[in-house]
Motif scaffolding. Structure first.
Motif, PDB file in Angstrom:
ATOM      1  N   SER A   5     -31.465  16.454 -49.359  1.00  0.00           N
ATOM      2  CA  SER A   5     -32.651  15.488 -49.636  1.00  0.00           C
ATOM      3  C   SER A   5     -33.820  15.698 -49.105  1.00  0.00           C
ATOM      4  O   SER A   5     -34.901  15.117 -49.385  1.00  0.00           O
ATOM      5  CB  SER A   5     -32.163  13.851 -49.799  1.00  0.00           C
ATOM      6  OG  SER A   5     -31.645  13.450 -48.525  1.00  0.00           O
ATOM      7  N   LYS A   6     -33.844  16.046 -47.716  1.00  0.00           N
ATOM      8  CA  LYS A   6     -35.005  15.904 -46.906  1.00  0.00           C
ATOM      9  C   LYS A   6     -35.927  16.912 -47.101  1.00  0.00           C
ATOM     10  O   LYS A   6     -37.282  16.950 -46.647  1.00  0.00           O
ATOM     11  CB  LYS A   6     -34.640  15.796 -45.453  1.00  0.00           C
ATOM     12  CG  LYS A   6     -33.830  14.780 -45.105  1.00  0.00           C
ATOM     13  CD  LYS A   6     -34.204  13.410 -44.930  1.00  0.00           C
ATOM     14  CE  LYS A   6     -33.184  12.416 -44.550  1.00  0.00           C
ATOM     15  NZ  LYS A   6     -32.784  12.452 -43.169  1.00  0.00           N
ATOM     16  N   LEU A   7     -35.541  18.209 -47.777  1.00  0.00           N
ATOM     17  CA  LEU A   7     -36.296  19.251 -48.122  1.00  0.00           C
ATOM     18  C   LEU A   7     -37.270  18.887 -49.213  1.00  0.00           C
ATOM     19  O   LEU A   7     -36.895  18.421 -50.157  1.00  0.00           O
ATOM     20  CB  LEU A   7     -35.438  20.591 -48.380  1.00  0.00           C
ATOM     21  CG  LEU A   7     -36.057  21.865 -48.647  1.00  0.00           C
ATOM     22  CD1 LEU A   7     -36.719  22.239 -47.483  1.00  0.00           C
ATOM     23  CD2 LEU A   7     -35.273  22.771 -49.133  1.00  0.00           C
ATOM     24  N   ILE A  22     -42.222  15.332 -41.331  1.00  0.00           N
ATOM     25  CA  ILE A  22     -42.489  14.073 -41.098  1.00  0.00           C
ATOM     26  C   ILE A  22     -41.352  13.381 -40.242  1.00  0.00           C
ATOM     27  O   ILE A  22     -40.271  13.517 -40.930  1.00  0.00           O
ATOM     28  CB  ILE A  22     -42.586  13.125 -42.258  1.00  0.00           C
ATOM     29  CG1 ILE A  22     -43.916  13.603 -42.924  1.00  0.00           C
ATOM     30  CG2 ILE A  22     -42.583  11.400 -42.128  1.00  0.00           C
ATOM     31  CD1 ILE A  22     -44.406  12.648 -44.267  1.00  0.00           C
ATOM     32  N   LYS A  23     -41.514  12.709 -39.357  1.00  0.00           N
ATOM     33  CA  LYS A  23     -40.471  11.810 -38.439  1.00  0.00           C
ATOM     34  C   LYS A  23     -41.038  10.409 -38.169  1.00  0.00           C
ATOM     35  O   LYS A  23     -42.009  10.191 -38.008  1.00  0.00           O
ATOM     36  CB  LYS A  23     -40.116  12.869 -37.141  1.00  0.00           C
ATOM     37  CG  LYS A  23     -39.529  14.083 -37.548  1.00  0.00           C
ATOM     38  CD  LYS A  23     -39.190  15.030 -36.418  1.00  0.00           C
ATOM     39  CE  LYS A  23     -38.280  14.257 -35.391  1.00  0.00           C
ATOM     40  NZ  LYS A  23     -37.303  13.495 -35.936  1.00  0.00           N
ATOM     41  N   GLY A  24     -40.157   9.834 -37.749  1.00  0.00           N
ATOM     42  CA  GLY A  24     -40.446   8.456 -37.174  1.00  0.00           C
ATOM     43  C   GLY A  24     -39.881   7.492 -37.812  1.00  0.00           C
ATOM     44  O   GLY A  24     -39.949   6.228 -37.657  1.00  0.00           O
ATOM     45  N   GLY A  25     -38.975   7.835 -38.825  1.00  0.00           N
ATOM     46  CA  GLY A  25     -38.188   6.635 -39.899  1.00  0.00           C
ATOM     47  C   GLY A  25     -37.455   5.858 -38.807  1.00  0.00           C
ATOM     48  O   GLY A  25     -37.294   4.666 -39.136  1.00  0.00           O
ATOM     49  N   ALA A  63     -35.085  14.652 -39.475  1.00  0.00           N
ATOM     50  CA  ALA A  63     -36.436  14.535 -40.200  1.00  0.00           C
ATOM     51  C   ALA A  63     -36.150  13.500 -41.188  1.00  0.00           C
ATOM     52  O   ALA A  63     -34.956  13.541 -41.973  1.00  0.00           O
ATOM     53  CB  ALA A  63     -36.945  16.057 -40.458  1.00  0.00           C
ATOM     54  N   ASP A  64     -37.211  13.130 -41.359  1.00  0.00           N
ATOM     55  CA  ASP A  64     -37.365  12.234 -42.721  1.00  0.00           C
ATOM     56  C   ASP A  64     -37.653  13.011 -43.960  1.00  0.00           C
ATOM     57  O   ASP A  64     -37.413  12.971 -45.136  1.00  0.00           O
ATOM     58  CB  ASP A  64     -38.503  11.059 -42.642  1.00  0.00           C
ATOM     59  CG  ASP A  64     -37.858  10.286 -41.547  1.00  0.00           C
ATOM     60  OD1 ASP A  64     -36.737   9.860 -41.543  1.00  0.00           O
ATOM     61  OD2 ASP A  64     -38.683  10.052 -40.458  1.00  0.00           O
ATOM     62  N   GLU A  65     -38.859  14.090 -43.791  1.00  0.00           N
ATOM     63  CA  GLU A  65     -38.753  15.264 -44.639  1.00  0.00           C
ATOM     64  C   GLU A  65     -39.082  16.534 -43.736  1.00  0.00           C
ATOM     65  O   GLU A  65     -39.835  16.454 -42.761  1.00  0.00           O
ATOM     66  CB  GLU A  65     -40.171  15.084 -45.577  1.00  0.00           C
ATOM     67  CG  GLU A  65     -40.083  13.865 -46.292  1.00  0.00           C
ATOM     68  CD  GLU A  65     -41.603  13.565 -47.469  1.00  0.00           C
ATOM     69  OE1 GLU A  65     -41.396  12.981 -48.434  1.00  0.00           O
ATOM     70  OE2 GLU A  65     -42.556  14.034 -46.915  1.00  0.00           O
ATOM     71  N   GLY A  76     -31.380   9.149 -34.636  1.00  0.00           N
ATOM     72  CA  GLY A  76     -31.081   8.772 -36.057  1.00  0.00           C
ATOM     73  C   GLY A  76     -29.619   9.300 -36.352  1.00  0.00           C
ATOM     74  O   GLY A  76     -28.865   9.582 -35.672  1.00  0.00           O
ATOM     75  N   SER A  77     -29.488   8.786 -37.626  1.00  0.00           N
ATOM     76  CA  SER A  77     -27.943   8.843 -38.171  1.00  0.00           C
ATOM     77  C   SER A  77     -27.223  10.431 -38.108  1.00  0.00           C
ATOM     78  O   SER A  77     -26.271  10.568 -37.884  1.00  0.00           O
ATOM     79  CB  SER A  77     -27.825   8.147 -39.575  1.00  0.00           C
ATOM     80  OG  SER A  77     -28.774   8.917 -40.634  1.00  0.00           O
ATOM     81  N   THR A  78     -28.101  11.195 -38.513  1.00  0.00           N
ATOM     82  CA  THR A  78     -27.786  12.765 -38.523  1.00  0.00           C
ATOM     83  C   THR A  78     -27.545  13.043 -37.251  1.00  0.00           C
ATOM     84  O   THR A  78     -26.542  13.827 -36.919  1.00  0.00           O
ATOM     85  CB  THR A  78     -28.805  13.670 -39.035  1.00  0.00           C
ATOM     86  OG1 THR A  78     -29.147  13.026 -40.275  1.00  0.00           O
ATOM     87  CG2 THR A  78     -28.197  14.963 -39.471  1.00  0.00           C
ATOM     88  N   VAL A  79     -28.459  12.793 -36.144  1.00  0.00           N
ATOM     89  CA  VAL A  79     -28.251  13.087 -34.695  1.00  0.00           C
ATOM     90  C   VAL A  79     -26.936  12.282 -34.282  1.00  0.00           C
ATOM     91  O   VAL A  79     -26.352  12.951 -33.132  1.00  0.00           O
ATOM     92  CB  VAL A  79     -29.699  12.789 -33.822  1.00  0.00           C
ATOM     93  CG1 VAL A  79     -29.200  12.879 -32.549  1.00  0.00           C
ATOM     94  CG2 VAL A  79     -30.606  13.652 -34.155  1.00  0.00           C
TER      95      VAL A  79
HETATM   96  C1  5RP Z   1     -36.237   8.944 -35.934  1.00  0.00           C
HETATM   97  C2  5RP Z   1     -36.403  10.194 -36.614  1.00  0.00           C
HETATM   98  C3  5RP Z   1     -35.197  10.531 -37.334  1.00  0.00           C
HETATM   99  O1  5RP Z   1     -34.774  11.963 -37.302  1.00  0.00           O
HETATM  100  C4  5RP Z   1     -35.499  10.625 -38.989  1.00  0.00           C
HETATM  101  O2  5RP Z   1     -35.776   9.134 -39.383  1.00  0.00           O
HETATM  102  C5  5RP Z   1     -34.041  10.877 -39.616  1.00  0.00           C
HETATM  103  O3  5RP Z   1     -33.194  10.069 -39.536  1.00  0.00           O
HETATM  104  P1  5RP Z   1     -31.942  10.160 -40.088  1.00  0.00           P
HETATM  105  O4  5RP Z   1     -31.017  11.399 -39.701  1.00  0.00           O
HETATM  106  O5  5RP Z   1     -31.164   8.738 -39.906  1.00  0.00           O
HETATM  107  O6  5RP Z   1     -31.990  10.487 -41.554  1.00  0.00           O
HETATM  108  O7  5RP Z   1     -37.456  10.860 -36.799  1.00  0.00           O
HETATM  109  O8  5RP Z   1     -37.445   8.699 -35.418  1.00  0.00           O
END
Ligand code: 5RP
Length: 219
Positions: free
Chosen positions: A120-122, A93-96, A83-85, A29-32
């Protein structure tokens, strides 16, 4: 601070969680991506990385970081992912980014899951973000119907997306996830479900949350 600046902040802060001399688990993801770029500055101090997606593997390798196959490692001390949330108990919740199955596999290899996220994810309760579910293609319609019957959720196939494992993704809207562990256990048993994007069994031990006041550590 912008959301991107907060992501860069936690990506950098996550370096302190890396155990020198060991293999690091790396999410997607973008944070990673911010974390991977920061990790490049200490690449000579780690034994390599296990990656959760083709995209992260490519980015790691572009920095000259050795990527090991998950089958080559028995255990890793830490897995760092976004994470997404995330709720106040570390359930996520993950997988975005469509990488949830490999993310859960690498998380399972790890002794600690460190979540990096902007503020914003919390959330107080999971479910506003559409829940991703990786499914075997022939089961997509059946699993989608079942979400409606069991949880009142509206599941749709994510258009134009095939996962790294050759499967489809459903995004399920309209859920109120009051018991993440129970939902994860239940949905995982439905035929055709590869992975549900609720991470309760593999929840975050620590969350580095990027806020305008700096990085907050939630345990
Ligand atoms: C990817 C994920 C990501 O961790 C999640 O979507 C968060 O992504 P981002 O850091 O871009 O907001 O679960 O499958």
């Amino acid at each position: 601070m912008t959301q991107d600046e907060l992501k860069a902040l936690v990506g950098q802060a996550a370096l302190a969680e890396v155990v020198p001399g060991t293999v690091v688990g790396v999410g997607t993801g973008s944070t990673v991506n911010c974390f991977i770029d920061a990790l490049a500055t200490m690449k000579d101090q780690i034994a390599g990385a296990v990656s959760s997606s083709v995209k992260s593997t490519e980015r790691l390798q572009a920095h000259g970081i050795r990527v090991l196959d998950a089958n080559e490692v028995e255990s890793i001390p830490v897995y760092i992912d976004g994470a997404d949330e995330i709720d106040h108990h570390g359930n996520m919740i993950k997988g975005g980014g469509a990488a949830l199955t490999r993310e859960k596999i690498v998380a399972d290899l790890a002794q600690r899951f460190v979540c990096i996220a902007d503020a914003s994810k919390l959330v107080d309760a999971l479910g506003r973000f559409p829940l991703p579910v990786e499914v075997i293609p022939m089961a997509a319609a059946q699993v989608a119907r079942r979400f409606g019957q069991a949880y009142g959720g509206d599941a749709r196939v994510r258009e134009g997306v095939v996962t790294d494992n050759g499967n489809l993704l459903l995004d399920v809207r309209g859920l109120s996830i009051t018991d993440p562990a129970a939902m994860e256990a239940e949905v995982n048993q439905w035929p055709g479900v590869v992975t549900v994007g609720v991470f309760a069994r593999h929840k975050a031990r620590v969350c580095l949350l990027g806020t305008p006041e700096g990085v907050k550590t939630l345990r």
